[in-house]
Design an enzyme around this catalytic site. Sequence first.
Site, PDB file in Angstrom:
ATOM      1  N   CYS A  32      -3.567  -4.941   2.285  1.00 21.91           N
ATOM      2  CA  CYS A  32      -2.489  -4.697   1.327  1.00 21.91           C
ATOM      3  C   CYS A  32      -1.130  -4.872   2.037  1.00 21.91           C
ATOM      4  CB  CYS A  32      -2.640  -3.168   0.650  1.00 21.91           C
ATOM      5  SG  CYS A  32      -3.015  -1.895   2.077  1.00 21.91           S
ATOM      6  N   HIS A 311      -2.203   3.003   1.711  1.00 18.94           N
ATOM      7  CA  HIS A 311      -2.107   1.843   0.901  1.00 18.94           C
ATOM      8  C   HIS A 311      -0.463   1.169   0.619  1.00 18.94           C
ATOM      9  CE1 HIS A 311      -3.680  -1.232  -1.811  1.00 18.94           C
ATOM     10  NE2 HIS A 311      -2.991  -0.627  -3.098  1.00 18.94           N
TER      11      HIS A 311
END
Length: 369
Positions: A32, A311
């Site tokens: 990510c 994330h």
Amino acid sequence: MGAAGSKLEKALGDQFPEGERYFGLENFGNTCYCNSVLQALYFCVPFREQLIDYYSNNKTLADAEENLLTCLADLFMQISSQKKKTGVIAPKRFVQRLKRQNEIFRSYMHQDAHEFLNYLLNELVDILEKESRAAKSDGETSSPSEKGANGPMSNHANGTQKEPLVTWVHKNFQGILTNETRCLRCETVTARDETFLDLSLDIEQNSSITSCLKNFSSTETLNAEDKFFCDKCCSLQEAQKRMKIKKPPHILVIHLKRFKYIEQLGRYKKLSYRVVFPLELKLSNTVEDADAEYSLFAVVVHVGSGPNHGHYVSLVKSHNHWLFFDDENVEMIDESAVQTFFGSAQEYSSNTDHGYILFYERITAAGTS
């Protein structure tokens, strides 16, 4: 993407140009950090156009030795030439190349998006410089965009240094800082220039980008053990030092230093401070022109409470509309939603989604060539 994809396609409607594409990127196990930065770079329109131009002008790219530049150009071409407006693409070739080339990104552990961006831009610059040198040694002339005509001179006293090469990556992202030191005895100012591709700013609770930039350029007094050796006085003297932006870049990338090493803890801690980043930013601490104005077009957001896990997602502005990219998922959001990523006013908050890397494009006419 399924139903979500058709919902987005409906939302896009006629508000976006026919040629624009909005594709999610597949995650290959904690990639990510890479996906969020690639989305920000794809919607950095001048960079994308020059990369696709580079691809088009190098017809032998498929036969050329693969590198990060060819893989990135190939990925951006893939996205921009899709028949559909929305969907998902797997940036497999790019991620494989990145991992093969740099062991830092080889593991499946959480990586730092800023570290990746920094590595990628410097790697693209190296590749373009090598290609330009190879072309010159083969007797070819480099294209005007790769000549160093507008580049900063290397600041050597004897003046014998050649001007460095300025690639199209430099033309988008490179600015010049000047480090000024004033001797408090003789008032002589010594200035040293240095280039930057992004600015890393210290942050404070309940502050703003403007105040962080002011702190970055604030005057520091050098005294006691930190005295400055003044060439004119030929001795150590008290002095004042400050850093200014001498030449603002076309694309201003600001990295907020949200991860701080805490000695007592023996590890890095995430600072969830509320730092307001405006949609329009005016740079007032520049040397050349005080009215360099910028417009925010992308934000890489860190989600999570610590530096080693979490994330990354990105917010992107395209044709006056904001979109939210979370790996394979893409959705439209209201402009007002951008404010929810400023950070937390309290030290402990359930909101862990904080703006980490900001991308601004210069909107004033001066100096945007």
